[in-house]
Design an enzyme around this catalytic site. Structure first.
Site, PDB file in Angstrom:
ATOM      1  N   CYS A 166       0.841  -1.196   0.000  1.00 25.02           N
ATOM      2  CA  CYS A 166       0.000   0.000   0.000  1.00 25.02           C
ATOM      3  C   CYS A 166       0.870   1.238   0.000  1.00 25.02           C
ATOM      4  O   CYS A 166       2.100   1.152   0.075  1.00 25.02           O
ATOM      5  CB  CYS A 166      -0.930   0.010   1.220  1.00 25.02           C
ATOM      6  SG  CYS A 166      -0.060   0.207   2.778  1.00 25.02           S
ATOM      7  N   ASP A 213       9.285  27.984 -31.358  1.00 23.23           N
ATOM      8  CA  ASP A 213      10.372  28.317 -32.271  1.00 23.23           C
ATOM      9  C   ASP A 213       9.811  28.284 -33.691  1.00 23.23           C
ATOM     10  O   ASP A 213       8.898  27.505 -33.977  1.00 23.23           O
ATOM     11  CB  ASP A 213      11.500  27.295 -32.104  1.00 23.23           C
ATOM     12  CG  ASP A 213      12.604  27.502 -33.110  1.00 23.23           C
ATOM     13  OD1 ASP A 213      13.069  28.634 -33.255  1.00 23.23           O
ATOM     14  OD2 ASP A 213      12.995  26.512 -33.759  1.00 23.23           O
ATOM     15  N   ASP A 229      13.304  22.513 -31.486  1.00 29.85           N
ATOM     16  CA  ASP A 229      13.867  21.319 -32.122  1.00 29.85           C
ATOM     17  C   ASP A 229      14.816  20.546 -31.220  1.00 29.85           C
ATOM     18  O   ASP A 229      15.343  19.522 -31.612  1.00 29.85           O
ATOM     19  CB  ASP A 229      14.566  21.682 -33.437  1.00 29.85           C
ATOM     20  CG  ASP A 229      15.729  22.647 -33.228  1.00 29.85           C
ATOM     21  OD1 ASP A 229      16.157  22.819 -32.074  1.00 29.85           O
ATOM     22  OD2 ASP A 229      16.208  23.221 -34.219  1.00 29.85           O
TER      23      ASP A 229
END
Length: 904
Positions: free
Chosen positions: A12, A461, A667
């Site tokens: 648990c 970008d 990128d």
């Protein structure tokens, strides 16, 4: 050192909390995160102060088991275990999914069958007479009371024995001062069992001493059936819960099973041999037959085919592959045969990286999980205190019978097990990250998954993210003396000897049109101006406007306000395109415009983001004119132009300082600092190696629409987690008072311990089932067919339309997207352009994206230098804000292990 460990014995969230605390106390541990669902632990520690054995000993001292786990897993079956709800067979070449929970499920199934075999007759004997069922006479009456009770004990003992795990773990943790769920079950069922044995002795004493009243009194105080039923129902709940957990990792299972067992290698003599896929080495030439799976990442050497990459990228349309194209492991070849050169094999392949990413994300813990952990850490001791207090109050203060008070205490214990709290977060994260992988959205951590739902500003970008990243021909404007194909053929022939970036765009377009190139005589390149040469006896000039003016080309003079060529050139420039002027024999021949064109889905993605109430900012190093044009096309809220690569991080930080939660989409290479600074860094593209290092989320398809999917998935997962936590808290808040008997004086309601056990098990199953609803997640409000072309046309069709219009000035492709975008949304940085110098460095020796990362790091480490390194072009584009000698630049690259052939 960051290392992952297997942890055994946890049942648990109180267990996971105790393990975390035990390891966190060790000197040298920076961070520790335990995942209950994955039975794993991630530790960030100082290896000079601590070893993996020290960490394992700390876990063992806490009462659990631990062992180091190697996370990297080969898609071809080299690894031993994926670790997060899945495993891979270690047999050579295997691609079979091995569920690590299989052994546990098998054991639970055996325990469950045995429990039911003995519990059913036990329940019949103990409670059959209450339901009016015929019970054998040997179990009826005070004279048979001991037989009645002793038979129940004998039927209970096998159930206790096969479920002894609860007692072993529960009491061990109790004695260590860290009670958990097993402790509650063990104490509750033990109390019923021990009291039942005490009752047998009382009845035996009564029968032996003629105390029939004592026998009749205790006959109804047996709780053997409660003890057996509690253990059986808890095991049933755990069995259903574990089976449900297995379904959470189906996405990983599908990925793992994609890898083929074998590969066909072509020997040097041209013969073919079939080998195990894990034996493929970089550089091997492989044959991929039609319909076969690609075993490794590679490059096509020969052949043409379409390849289905949907399982990896989520892209449903097969991708055309020919010589020079990259193919990914586990993609499926179409109708053509391909010969590929192996590049990335085993653990370096794209498939293995994806599996590893999803595993790590599934095993990670979102910040919201800390709420459940904190509560669980004190929950079990609190419950035990409540159970004891309830027993004492009912027995000593209120004056109820011992058996009544005992049933109250047992009910509180068994209904309060915090399983649901511990499962609320990890199951949702596991299903969510797996679902993201199916869409080509790789989420690296639970932290990123949670943070993404709070994003209110997305910074994009431009180059390679909003746009394609490479210039393409957008407009063809031939004079009336040339038909379009002839014009393109001549222009491409002249440009074939040029090194200008836009020359490549013209040549690529001619190649697409399948136009042959003509020989060029007396070719001359004029730096900064253009080129000239003779074709078929005619003298051609190509270049910028200033070059053609210097050559006194007719109709292009700046003094001629009515020149249609000047008007066309200015219009194209205003649209963010670069016009290339061509002249033939001192007269204008036409204009070709090229630009880094917007991706077809970028406008749709930005529209979807704005519909979600998210502000969209485009960040670019381009000039104001180009930025304005692209911003209008895609509908960005704000455009920040003329930003140097090293300043992108500063722009993101300024947005954060205004109180905005920022996601940066780039990128993953030159945008790395900004990606790291952002609250959520999202890397576009298949540049996996570099992108993974800096981004929190990787979009395999290089499609902005997937950024929308990532944010929507985050919102769905967090909503699911909150639902799970609510029901877990609500269940315990309602169940504990009811079990404690608070409603008994008013309504006569008392919770039977057996009902409490069933309710506790049901709550855990409900939490897992609710999380599994995420498997049906689909992005909403995304129209992937919307693009930036005129209605019904692609970008290529727009050029064709211009071709068909043979007027000297052709047509226009201008299609500005409607919206609230205006010039005041353009922000131009004030850096002096005179202080910025650009250079191109040609570099040999770079073989992969790791090389790109090394060169980028070496050059960007020089003060005043910002570098964008291209593996394909074998060069580095340098932006210098101060005078840096070439020998300094060359030394930095040489020291990194690569060769500089030229600096221009």
């Amino acid at each position: 050192m960051k290392q992952t460990f297997n942890v055994t014995g946890m049942s648990c969230s109180a267990c996971s909390s105790h393990v975390e605390k035990s390891v966190a106390k060790l000197e040298g541990v920076r961070e520790v995160s335990v995942n209950l669902l994955a039975a794993s632990m991630k530790v960030d520690y100082d290896e000079s102060m601590l070893t993996a054995d020290d960490i394992c000993r700390a876990v063992e001292h806490a009462g659990y088991g631990a062992s180091p786990k190697d996370i990297p897993v080969s898609a071809q079956g080299r690894g031993s275990s994926c670790g997060v709800g899945c495993g891979i067979s270690s047999a050579p070449g295997a691609k079979t999914y091995v569920n690590p929970m299989a052994g546990e499920i098998k054991n639970m199934k055996f325990r469950l069958i045995v429990s039911f075999i003995f519990m059913i007759p036990l329940m019949y004997i103990a409670m059959g007479h209450m339901m009016g069922l015929p019970v054998p006479a040997i179990f009826v009456g005070a004279e048979n009371a001991v037989i009645f009770a002793f038979t129940q004990l004998l039927l209970t003992l096998p159930v206790v024995y096969v479920n002894r795990k609860y007692y072993i773990n529960g009491y061990r943790m109790l004695f260590k001062g860290a009670p958990n769920m097993d402790t509650l079950i063990a104490v509750g069922s033990s109390a019923a069992l021990v009291y039942g044995i005490f009752v047998i002795y009382q009845m035996a004493y009564g029968q032996g001493h003629g105390r029939i009243d004592l026998v009749e009194h205790y006959m109804h105080d047996l709780y053997f059936e409660s003890a057996a039923m509690i253990l059986t129902l808890i095991t049933l709940g755990k069995f259903l819960e574990t089976r449900s957990k297995g379904k959470t990792s189906e996405a990983i299972e599908k990925l793992v099973n994609l890898a083929p067992k074998t590969a066909v290698r072509i020997r040097e003599d041209g013969s073919e041999e079939e080998i195990p896929a894990q034996n493929v080495l970089p550089g091997d030439l492989l044959l991929i037959r039609p319909g076969a799976s690609v075993p490794v990442d590679g490059q096509v050497e020969e052949g043409h085919s379409s390849v289905d990459e949907s399982a990896l990228t989520g892209e449903s349309i097969p991708v055309e592959k020919s010589k020079g194209s990259t193919v990914l492991s586990a993609s499926i070849n179409g109708n053509g045969a391909l010969k590929i050169r192996a590049v990335k094999v085993g653990e370096d392949s794209t498939l293995s990286q994806i599996i590893r990413l999803v595993q790590e994300a599934s095993a990670s813990k979102a910040p919201i999980a800390k709420l459940a952990d904190k509560i669980s850490g004190i929950f079990v001791p609190t419950v035990m205190t409540i159970a004891l207090a309830a027993f004492l109050i009912w027995f000593f203060i209120i004056g109820e019978s011992f058996s009544f008070a005992l049933s109250i205490g047992i009910a509180v214990l068994v209904i309060s097990c915090p399983c649901a709290l511990g499962l609320a977060t990890p199951v949702a994260i596991m299903v969510g990250t797996g679902k993201g992988a199916q869409y080509g959205v790789l989420i690296k951590s639970g932290d990123a998954l949670e943070t993404a739902h709070k994003v209110d500003t997305v910074v994009l970008d431009k180059t390679g993210t909003i746009t394609m990243g490479k210039p393409r021909v957008t407009d063809i404007l031939p004079s009336g003396n040339f038909d379009p194909d002839t014009f393109i053929q001549i222009c491409a022939s002249l440009e074939q000897l040029s090194e200008h970036p836009l020359a490549g765009a013209v040549l690529s377009y001619a190649k697409e049109k399948k136009l042959s190139l003509l020989p060029v005589d007396h070719f001359q390149a004029v730096p900064g101006r253009g080129i000239r040469g003779d074709i078929n006896g005619h003298h051609y000039i190509a270049g910028n406007l200033k070059f053609l003016e210097e050559e006194h080309i007719q109709g292009i003079s700046q003094n001629d306000d009515n020149s249609p060529w000047l008007e066309a050139g200015n219009r194209l420039s205003g649209e963010g395109k670069t016009p290339l002027y061509f002249a033939c024999d001192n007269a204008m021949a036409g204009i070709i415009a090229a630009a880094d064109v917007v991706k077809p889905t970028s406008a749709a993605a930005i529209k979807a983001l704005k519909h979600m109430g998210i502000k969209v900012v485009m960040l670019t190093g381009d000039n104001q004119r180009t930025a304005r044009a692209v911003g209008k096309i895609v509908g960005a809220d704000t455009v920040i132009s003329d930003v140097l690569p090293q300043d992108k991080e500063k722009e993101v930080r300024q947005l954060q300082e205004k109180g905005q939660c920022v996601a940066m989409v780039g990128d993953g290479i030159n945008d790395a600092p900004a990606l790291t600074r952002a609250d959520v860094g999202i890397a576009i593209g298949a540049g996996m190696d570099v992108a993974i290092e800096s981004a929190d989320i990787v979009l395999m398809k290089s499609d902005l629409l997937d950024a929308v999917t990532a944010i929507q998935l985050s919102k769905a997962v967090i909503r699911n987690i909150k639902e799970n936590l609510f029901w877990a808290f609500f269940y315990n808040s309602l169940g504990i008072p009811l079990a404690a008997g608070l409603l008994y004086p008013l309504l006569g309601l008392k919770l039977n311990p057996m009902i409490g056990a069933a309710a506790m098990s049901f709550s855990s199953v409900c939490v897992v089932t609710n999380a599994l609803r995420l498997k049906f997640f689909k992005p909403k409000g995304i129209d992937s067919t919307e693009d930036c072309a005129p209605s019904g046309q692609t970008a290529e069709a727009k050029v064709t339309t211009i071709f068909q219009d043979k007027a000297p000035l052709g047509g226009s492709t201008q299609n500005l997207a409607p919206g609230n975008f205006s010039d005041e949304n353009i922000i131009e940085k004030n850096e002096s352009e005179e202080s910025v110098m650009e250079k191109t460095m040609m570099i040999e020796g770079m073989m992969c994206n790791h090389c790109v990362a090394h060169v980028t790091k070496a050059l960007n480490g020089i003060d005043g230098v910002s570098a964008v390194v291209s593996l394909e072009d074998k060069n580095a584009k340098l932006t210098l804000t101060k005078d840096v000698p070439d020998d300094v630049l060359i030394k930095a690259v040489t020291d990194a292990g690569y060769e500089v052939t030229a600096v221009r």
